[in-house]
Design an enzyme around this catalytic site. Structure first.
Site, mmCIF file in Angstrom:
data_model
loop_
_atom_site.group_PDB
_atom_site.id
_atom_site.type_symbol
_atom_site.label_atom_id
_atom_site.label_comp_id
_atom_site.label_asym_id
_atom_site.label_seq_id
_atom_site.Cartn_x
_atom_site.Cartn_y
_atom_site.Cartn_z
ATOM 1 N N LYS A 148 62.771 41.077 45.790
ATOM 2 C CA LYS A 148 63.200 42.164 44.582
ATOM 3 C C LYS A 148 64.799 41.649 44.214
ATOM 4 O O LYS A 148 64.963 41.617 43.097
ATOM 5 C CB LYS A 148 62.817 43.334 44.804
ATOM 6 C CG LYS A 148 62.960 44.418 43.763
ATOM 7 C CD LYS A 148 62.461 45.732 44.373
ATOM 8 C CE LYS A 148 62.800 46.875 43.486
ATOM 9 N NZ LYS A 148 62.203 46.984 42.121
ATOM 10 N N GLN A 205 55.094 47.922 52.000
ATOM 11 C CA GLN A 205 54.191 46.696 51.354
ATOM 12 C C GLN A 205 54.851 45.287 51.332
ATOM 13 O O GLN A 205 54.975 44.478 50.589
ATOM 14 C CB GLN A 205 54.334 47.000 49.501
ATOM 15 C CG GLN A 205 53.305 48.184 49.240
ATOM 16 C CD GLN A 205 53.147 48.520 47.798
ATOM 17 O OE1 GLN A 205 54.014 47.948 46.969
ATOM 18 N NE2 GLN A 205 52.018 48.985 47.584
ATOM 19 N N MET A 242 20.178 33.943 47.611
ATOM 20 C CA MET A 242 20.380 32.567 48.444
ATOM 21 C C MET A 242 20.379 32.882 50.127
ATOM 22 O O MET A 242 19.644 32.121 50.928
ATOM 23 C CB MET A 242 21.590 31.944 47.995
ATOM 24 C CG MET A 242 21.798 30.629 48.775
ATOM 25 S SD MET A 242 20.750 29.512 48.371
ATOM 26 C CE MET A 242 21.188 28.640 47.061
ATOM 27 N N GLU A 255 43.775 41.950 41.843
ATOM 28 C CA GLU A 255 44.610 40.701 41.752
ATOM 29 C C GLU A 255 43.809 39.632 42.066
ATOM 30 O O GLU A 255 43.921 38.132 41.452
ATOM 31 C CB GLU A 255 45.485 40.774 42.895
ATOM 32 C CG GLU A 255 46.737 41.879 42.658
ATOM 33 C CD GLU A 255 46.530 43.353 42.825
ATOM 34 O OE1 GLU A 255 45.275 43.429 43.277
ATOM 35 O OE2 GLU A 255 47.420 44.044 42.614
HETATM 36 C C1 LIG Z 1 32.721 36.645 48.915
HETATM 37 C C2 LIG Z 1 31.545 36.457 49.498
HETATM 38 N N1 LIG Z 1 30.739 36.998 50.559
HETATM 39 C C3 LIG Z 1 29.458 36.586 50.984
HETATM 40 C C4 LIG Z 1 29.034 35.307 50.570
HETATM 41 C C5 LIG Z 1 27.726 34.782 51.074
HETATM 42 N N2 LIG Z 1 26.617 34.435 50.067
HETATM 43 C C6 LIG Z 1 26.424 33.366 49.612
HETATM 44 S S1 LIG Z 1 25.410 33.267 48.347
HETATM 45 C C7 LIG Z 1 25.145 35.038 48.568
HETATM 46 C C8 LIG Z 1 23.989 36.031 47.975
HETATM 47 C C9 LIG Z 1 24.366 36.167 46.474
HETATM 48 O O1 LIG Z 1 23.471 36.906 46.041
HETATM 49 P P1 LIG Z 1 23.452 37.121 44.239
HETATM 50 O O2 LIG Z 1 24.891 37.302 43.794
HETATM 51 O O3 LIG Z 1 22.392 38.476 43.863
HETATM 52 O O4 LIG Z 1 23.002 35.827 43.644
HETATM 53 P P2 LIG Z 1 21.309 34.984 43.964
HETATM 54 O O5 LIG Z 1 21.466 34.212 45.104
HETATM 55 O O6 LIG Z 1 20.424 36.086 43.951
HETATM 56 O O7 LIG Z 1 21.431 34.139 42.735
HETATM 57 C C10 LIG Z 1 25.856 35.477 49.643
HETATM 58 C C11 LIG Z 1 25.824 36.916 50.208
HETATM 59 C C12 LIG Z 1 29.759 34.547 49.562
HETATM 60 N N3 LIG Z 1 29.579 33.285 49.159
HETATM 61 N N4 LIG Z 1 30.773 35.025 48.871
#
Ligand SMILES: Cc1ncc(C[n+]2csc(CCOP(=O)(O)OP(=O)(O)O)c2C)c(N)n1
Length: 563
Positions: free
Chosen positions: A162, A113, A477, A50
């Site tokens: 529903k 649910q 990041m 979803e």
């Molecule tokens: C749902 C979610 N969980 C955690 C985060 C925290 N977060 C921000 S950037 C990041 C790393 C992202 O890694 P990746 O997708 O490999 O991208 P990169 O930064 O290596 O390009 C995280 C864990 C987030 N933004 N969204």
């Protein structure tokens, strides 16, 4: 004519001009799905989670410049939708989400649910409804669409018990929507606009700051006209990228935490900022007291609560960005002070110097692929015309920096909430809205795993998208922050244990390609773009590449880390 609740729902959705909805069935919405089956003119795209339905509806809305619609079941279906709803809320995206609910007689009984989705989403919807009686159904649906689209747009949720869907009633067309307490102001105050004309004519170092509100009100042309007419450089927030062409000499790049040197320096030095459709997010402003310290600030926004919220404003304009800017441009044409326009060449020169001393840049060697190089090459091969979605992290920031957006509605990203897992379902939603466009998700290897199941949606619904994975085998990041601000303690950011994305693509029935050397980048992109159907391109990139410039959290924009 007597209709069931489910029939009224479908009829009302169609009467709003909607021909596509994204959803996932379940017990509480089975009557609605039963009805959908006999309405093939309302296309239902079956997602695999979803969350994907909401991100797809969000991106459909953004790519098309219209509304997006999603349908999910009660309980877990509804709670799975919350992240998507919160993201659309943060980015002011007009979507209407229908959730199934248990029979009204069971509400509050902890029925199977049952969740109080109206309570759960109250802080992250523009408005929400629980339909208690079939008599109210048609009116509520019409209101929901009206509220989502009007004023500052946003998500509206309608919870459908529903028994309301199975009840019958003599259908009557609901009257025009009239909500006493809700009257958005579209037309700006002309006296305030006259002040803006004076401010522009006096300004020696003005800039325009354009945001997502400019995309939503379709005001890019007006922003561009103003900039060109008065010779004013333009910066745009992440949500506003594409509202002013990145290929134009007056373009400053994005401001803020990963903004360009010249955009951030311009904010520090400008004497006038004309901000339109922006909300001054903390990722843009950095330390608030040091934001645009020498500038008078004009803020144009349809939402009066946005004005003065984070930054104190000298000249507020409450109104629709398009209407306000169109009127401002008319007034400017009559009253423009050409001498002050010409005198701005000095300001432009200063900016040019910032640009040439500190341009965005990276060093591509012969051994390891730089992620920025992949994006620049992709821009070149698509001539900047593709619709780009992103995940969240370094991939998102590099895309914002290096893809050079020249048109609005072509950059679709989860800006305010920053949702990893947004990009793939968003790409599918954008492709449904714009089937003739090439749609590409630029992803991190971490994020892509969050909604990878939507590969199947793309294949089943014949909505082919391209996925470019910038695979650094890190949560890049977060690792960057650990590197810079946590003494290189890399806690839980190593993603080396990962699937083979090429094989995974193939397992889904898509095409998988991989590039491991810089010399393979162009060919892989070319092949991926030319291959029909959904394609995953796995780029094995420099693991420790960082996004620069970077303004550390809480610092002022002038305190950028440059390399
Ligand atoms: C749902 C979610 N969980 C955690 C985060 C925290 N977060 C921000 S950037 C990041 C790393 C992202 O890694 P990746 O997708 O490999 O991208 P990169 O930064 O290596 O390009 C995280 C864990 C987030 N933004 N969204």
């Amino acid at each position: 004519m007597k209709l069931t609740g489910a029939q009224i729902l479908i009829k009302m959705i169609k009467s709003q001009g909607v021909d596509t909805i994204f959803g996932y069935p379940g017990g509480a919405v089975i009557d609605i799905y039963d009805e959908l089956a006999s309405n093939p003119d309302l296309r239902h795209i079956l997602v695999r989670h979803e969350q994907g339905a909401i991100h797809a509806a969000d991106a459909y809305s953004r790519a098309k410049g219209d509304i997006g619609v999603a349908l999910v079941t009660s309980g877990p279906g509804a709670t799975n939708a919350v992240t998507g709803i919160a993201s659309a809320y943060m980015d002011s995206i007009p979507i209407v989400v229908f959730t199934g609910q248990v029979n009204s007689s069971l509400i509050g009984n902890d029925a199977f649910q049952e969740v109080d989705i109206v309570g759960i989403t109250r802080p992250c919807t523009k408005h929400n409804y629980l339909v208690k009686k079939i008599e109210n159904l048609a009116r509520i649906i019409k209101e929901a669409f009206f509220i989502a689209r009007s004023g500052r747009p946003g998500p509206v949720l309608v919870d459908l018990p529903k028994d309301v869907m199975t009840a019958t009633i003599e259908f009557e067309e609901p009257p025009e929507v009239h909500i006493k307490s809700y009257r958005p102001t579209y037309s700006p105050n002309k006296k305030q606009l006259a002040k803006v004309v004076q401010l522009i004519n006096k300004a020696k170092r003005p800039i325009i700051f354009s945001g997502g509100g400019v995309v939503l009100s379709k005001a890019s042309e007006e922003i561009t006209d103003l900039a060109k007419m008065a010779n004013i450089p333009v910066t745009a927030s992440l949500m506003g990228l594409g509202t002013f062409p990145a290929s134009h000499p007056l373009w400053l790049g994005m401001p803020g935490m990963h903004g360009t040197f010249r955009a951030n320096m311009s904010i520090g030095e400008c004497d006038l900022m004309i901000a339109a459709g922006v909300r001054f997010d903390d990722r843009v402003t950095g330390r608030l007291e040091k934001f645009a310290p020498k500038a008078k600030i004009v803020q144009i926004d349809i939402d009066p609560t946005s004005i003065h919220k984070n930054v104190s404003v000298d000249c507020p304009i409450v109104g629709d960005c398009k209407k306000s800017l169109a009127l401002l441009n008319q007034m400017m044409k009559r009253q423009i002070d050409q001498a002050s326009v010409d005198a701005r060449s000095e300001w432009i020169e200063t900016i040019e110097n910032w640009k040439s001393t500190m341009p965005l840049g990276y060093n591509q060697n012969e051994e390891i692929i730089k992620p920025q190089f992949v994006i620049e090459t992709l821009h070149e091969l698509t001539q900047g015309k593709a619709i780009i979605t992103t995940e969240v992290g370094q991939n998102q920031m590099w895309t914002a920096q290096y893809y050079g957006f020249d048109r609005p509605n072509h950059f679709i990203t989860s800006g305010g909430l920053g949702v990893m897992g947004f990009g793939l379902p968003a790409a599918i939603g954008a492709k449904a809205a714009c089937p003739d466009k090439t749609v590409i998700d630029i992803a991190g290897d971490g994020s892509i795993q969050m909604n990878i199941q939507e590969m199947t949606t793309s294949l089943e619904a014949r909505l082919p998208v391209k996925v470019v994975i910038l695979n650094n085998r890190y949560l890049g990041m977060v690792r960057q922050w650990q590197d810079l601000f946590y003494d290189k303690r890399y806690a839980s950011t190593n993603m080396e244990c990962a699937p083979d994305f090429v094989k995974l693509a193939e397992a889904y029935g898509a095409t998988g390609l991989r590039a491991s050397k810089p010399s393979e980048v162009r060919e892989t992109l070319k092949q991926g773009l030319a291959t029909e159907g959904t394609v995953v391109m796995d780029f094995i990139v420099e693991r420790e590449e960082m996004v620069y410039p970077m303004v550390p959290a809480g610092k002022s924009l002038s305190e950028m880390l440059l390399v």
